[in-house]
Design an enzyme around this catalytic site. Structure first.
Site, PDB file in Angstrom:
ATOM      1  N   GLY A   6       0.773  -1.237   0.000  1.00 56.93           N
ATOM      2  CA  GLY A   6       0.000   0.000   0.000  1.00 56.93           C
ATOM      3  C   GLY A   6       0.799   1.277   0.000  1.00 56.93           C
ATOM      4  O   GLY A   6       0.230   2.367  -0.044  1.00 56.93           O
ATOM      5  N   TYR A  39     -10.609   6.024 -10.547  1.00 49.68           N
ATOM      6  CA  TYR A  39     -10.328   6.686  -9.284  1.00 49.68           C
ATOM      7  C   TYR A  39     -10.143   8.190  -9.403  1.00 49.68           C
ATOM      8  O   TYR A  39      -9.911   8.859  -8.390  1.00 49.68           O
ATOM      9  CB  TYR A  39      -9.034   6.137  -8.652  1.00 49.68           C
ATOM     10  CG  TYR A  39      -8.910   4.653  -8.546  1.00 49.68           C
ATOM     11  CD1 TYR A  39      -9.962   3.871  -8.083  1.00 49.68           C
ATOM     12  CD2 TYR A  39      -7.732   4.015  -8.893  1.00 49.68           C
ATOM     13  CE1 TYR A  39      -9.826   2.504  -7.974  1.00 49.68           C
ATOM     14  CE2 TYR A  39      -7.582   2.643  -8.784  1.00 49.68           C
ATOM     15  CZ  TYR A  39      -8.638   1.887  -8.327  1.00 49.68           C
ATOM     16  OH  TYR A  39      -8.513   0.529  -8.212  1.00 49.68           O
ATOM     17  N   CYS A  50     -14.410   4.969 -26.717  1.00 49.30           N
ATOM     18  CA  CYS A  50     -15.693   5.671 -26.895  1.00 49.30           C
ATOM     19  C   CYS A  50     -16.338   5.962 -25.540  1.00 49.30           C
ATOM     20  O   CYS A  50     -17.394   5.410 -25.190  1.00 49.30           O
ATOM     21  CB  CYS A  50     -16.620   4.840 -27.773  1.00 49.30           C
ATOM     22  SG  CYS A  50     -18.036   5.768 -28.374  1.00 49.30           S
ATOM     23  N   GLU A  51     -15.686   6.803 -24.758  1.00 45.89           N
ATOM     24  CA  GLU A  51     -16.151   7.227 -23.441  1.00 45.89           C
ATOM     25  C   GLU A  51     -15.680   8.656 -23.200  1.00 45.89           C
ATOM     26  O   GLU A  51     -14.486   8.949 -23.376  1.00 45.89           O
ATOM     27  CB  GLU A  51     -15.580   6.337 -22.326  1.00 45.89           C
ATOM     28  CG  GLU A  51     -16.046   4.904 -22.328  1.00 45.89           C
ATOM     29  CD  GLU A  51     -17.474   4.743 -21.836  1.00 45.89           C
ATOM     30  OE1 GLU A  51     -17.987   5.669 -21.188  1.00 45.89           O
ATOM     31  OE2 GLU A  51     -18.051   3.671 -22.110  1.00 45.89           O
ATOM     32  N   TYR A  98      -0.653  -1.212 -12.202  1.00 43.30           N
ATOM     33  CA  TYR A  98      -2.103  -1.092 -12.411  1.00 43.30           C
ATOM     34  C   TYR A  98      -2.451  -0.372 -13.717  1.00 43.30           C
ATOM     35  O   TYR A  98      -3.472   0.293 -13.813  1.00 43.30           O
ATOM     36  CB  TYR A  98      -2.766  -0.395 -11.209  1.00 43.30           C
ATOM     37  CG  TYR A  98      -2.461  -1.097  -9.917  1.00 43.30           C
ATOM     38  CD1 TYR A  98      -3.035  -2.338  -9.636  1.00 43.30           C
ATOM     39  CD2 TYR A  98      -1.569  -0.560  -8.996  1.00 43.30           C
ATOM     40  CE1 TYR A  98      -2.735  -3.013  -8.473  1.00 43.30           C
ATOM     41  CE2 TYR A  98      -1.262  -1.235  -7.818  1.00 43.30           C
ATOM     42  CZ  TYR A  98      -1.852  -2.464  -7.565  1.00 43.30           C
ATOM     43  OH  TYR A  98      -1.547  -3.136  -6.414  1.00 43.30           O
TER      44      TYR A  98
END
Length: 458
Positions: free
Chosen positions: A274, A359, A386-387, A416
Site C-alpha cells: 500500500g 479513481y 468511446c467514453e 495497475y
C-alpha cells in the site's frame, strides 16, 4: 493552446514539489532515465523515440535496473523479507525477476498463480502467497496441490473449504488470517481496505477476528502461522500503517501468547503493501527503505512489549513497479475549444490505464523527443475509447507546438496499467518491453484483434 491549471493544488497555488511547467523531473522517471544531447529521453540506454519506431505505440517501457533495485530494497527493508504484489504488474519475465532478486510473490487469483508457476522450470510454489476474498474450491485445490508457501485466509467460508479439501487428501497448508484493524487509510474509498466496513478479512473491532483465530487454531486441516493486515493502497503517511501494527499487536498478544488458544503459532506478521508513489510534480512519497525503517522499528518495540516473536514481512507492488515504467503514445487528433481547453487524443487510453477513469487518478506527461524542454502549454490528454471519461491526464503539461504524429509519454505507469487494462472497443492492450544495457526485449506482445476473435465461438 488554452492554458489550464495542472492540478487542483496548482489552481490553488499550493504546489510544494517540482515546477509543472519545467522539464519533466527525473525523480518521476525510471532510475536510468537520461536526456541525450539531442534532447531525447533514454531509459536503460535505449532512446524512447527509437523504441516507439521499433515496437509501435502504445508501448509500456520498463527499466529493468529500476525493478531490480526496488526488489532488493524491499527485501532489505524488512527482517522477514518481502513478497512482490503481483496484481500491480505480472508476466513471466516479472515473476522471474522478482524471484531472482530474493522476493516471494503474492498472487490474488488462480490465473496469477498459474502465471508464476509456469514461469519456472523448477518448483517455486513455496515462494508464493495466495490471496483473495473469495477463493474458489478449484483455486484452493490448485494452491494446495502446488504446495504454495502460505494461503491468506479471508473468511469462515474459506476455512470450511480448506476443511473439506483436507478430508479428501490430508494435506495441511500453512495459513495466515487476514484481519481488518479498523484503521482507515487516507486514500480513495475503492482502495481503502483496513476499515471495519470492508469486503476483506476478519474484523478486529467486532470480535470476528478473535473467533477466527480460535477456530483456526483448533483445526487439524490447516497450520496457522500468522496474521495478515493491509489497510489500503496509495498510502503516503507511513504512520497510518504503523497504527495498524499497534492494533494488530494488541489483538494478537492474548491469542498467541503463552496462555492463548494459538500459543506459539505467530511466526509471521504481514503488514501487506500500500505504500504510495508520486505520480505528479506536486507529490512526494516515502521510499521503501523509509517505510521499512519506521515499521520495523515499531514492530520490534511492540514485539518486545507483548512477547511476540513473529517476523515482520511486507508485500509491496506499486512501490516496486510504478515508477519503473513509462507509456508511449502517438498523438492523433488535436481539438481546440476556444476559451476552454485543447484536447489531444492519443492511440491508447482507458484500455491501458483505467486508473484516471476509475479513481480520478492524476498523471503528468512529456514529449520523449523534447524531454529537456519546458512544458508551458496545458492540454487535456485523452484516449481513443468511446467514453467521455477516457481522460489520461486532465491537464497535461507539454512543450509548445505539439502536433499530430508526435510522441508523448506518461511516466509512473508501471503499476495497475497493463494489469487492469482491457480490450475495450476491441482495442488490444499494448506490448511491454524491458530495457537495460542498451537492449530492449519484448516480454509481452501486443494483443491483436485475432487474439480477441479466437475467443468467439462460431
Amino acid at each position: 493552446m488554452t492554458t489550464e491549471p495542472h492540478s487542483a493544488a496548482a489552481a490553488e497555488g499550493e504546489v510544494p514539489g517540482d515546477d509543472p511547467s519545467g522539464p519533466i523531473p527525473l525523480r518521476l522517471l525510471p532510475d536510468t532515465a537520461r536526456v541525450s544531447g539531442q534532447g531525447h529521453l533514454h531509459i536503460g540506454g535505449c532512446d524512447l523515440v527509437d523504441l516507439a519506431a521499433e515496437f509501435g505505440t502504445p508501448l509500456f517501457v520498463y527499466d529493468e535496473a529500476h525493478l531490480r533495485a526496488r526488489c532488493r530494497e524491499a527485501v532489505g527493508a524488512f527482517d522477514g523479507g518481502a513478497a512482490y504484489a503481483a496484481k500491480a504488474f505480472l508476466c513471466a519475465a516479472m515473476a522471474r525477476l522478482a524471484i531472482s532478486e530474493g522476493m516471494d510473490i503474492d498472487v490474488a487469483s488462480g490465473g496469477e498463480l498459474q502465471t508464476v508457476l509456469r514461469a519456472f522450470d523448477d518448483d517455486v510454489a513455496q515462494r508464493v502467497v495466495l490471496h483473495g476474498n473469495n477463493k474458489s474450491v478449484a483455486e484452493l485445490a490448485m494452491a494446495r496441490e502446488a504446495g504454495v508457501g502460505r494461503i491468506v485466509v479471508d473468511s469462515f467460508a474459506e476455512l470450511d473449504r480448506l476443511d473439506e479439501l483436507h478430508r479428501a487428501d490430508g494435506a495441511v497448508p500453512r495459513v495466515l488470517l487476514r484481519v481488518t484493524p479498523g484503521v482507515r487509510a487516507e486514500t480513495h474509498e475503492y482502495i481503502s481496505t483496513g476499515q471495519a466496513d470492508s469486503k476483506f478479512g476478519f474484523g478486529i473491532g467486532q470480535g470476528v477476528a478473535i473467533a477466527a483465530v480460535e477456530r483456526a487454531a483448533a483445526m487439524s486441516s490447516i497450520e496457522l502461522v500468522g496474521i495478515h493486515c493491509h489497510i489500503g493502497s496509495q498510502v503516503f503517511r507511513v504512520e497510518s500503517l504503523a497504527r495498524a501494527l499497534d492494533v494488530v499487536a494488541e489483538f494478537a498478544a492474548p491469542l498467541f501468547g503463552e496462555a492463548g488458544p494459538a500459543a506459539g503459532r505467530l511466526e509471521e506478521l504481514s503488514i501487506g503493501g500500500g505504500l504510495g508513489v508520486a505520480y505528479v510534480e506536486s507529490e512526494q512519497a516515502p521510499t521503501i527503505t523509509e517505510w521499512g525503517d519506521v515499521l520495523s522499528s515499531r514492530w520490534a518495540a511492540l514485539a518486545r512489549q507483548h512477547g511476540l516473536g513473529a517476523r515482520l514481512v511486507a508485500e509491496p507492488g506499486r512501490a516496486i513497479a510504478a515508477a519503473a515504467a513509462v507509456t508511449l503514445y502517438t498523438a492523433g487528433s488535436i481539438k481546440e475549444v476556444p476559451g476552454v481547453r485543447t484536447y489531444v487524443a492519443v492511440d491508447g487510453g482507458y484500455g491501458d490505464n483505467p486508473r484516471p477513469m476509475l479513481y480520478g487518478s492524476d498523471y503528468t506527461a512529456f514529449m520523449p523527443a523534447r524531454a529537456g524542454e519546458p512544458r508551458p502549454d496545458r492540454v487535456r490528454l485523452v484516449g481513443k475509447h468511446c467514453e467521455s471519461g477516457d481522460v489520461i491526464v486532465r491537464s497535461a503539461p507539454m512543450p509548445a507546438g505539439l502536433a499530430p504524429g508526435d510522441l508523448v509519454a506518461t511516466p509512473v505507469t508501471g503499476a495497475y496499467g497493463y494489469s487492469m487494462g482491457a480490450p475495450y472497443n476491441r482495442i488490444g492492450r499494448p506490448a511491454v518491453v524491458f530495457v537495460g544495457g542498451g537492449d530492449a526485449r519484448l516480454v509481452i506482445r501486443r494483443e491483436s484483434v485475432d487474439d480477441m476473435l479466437a475467443l468467439d465461438v462460431r
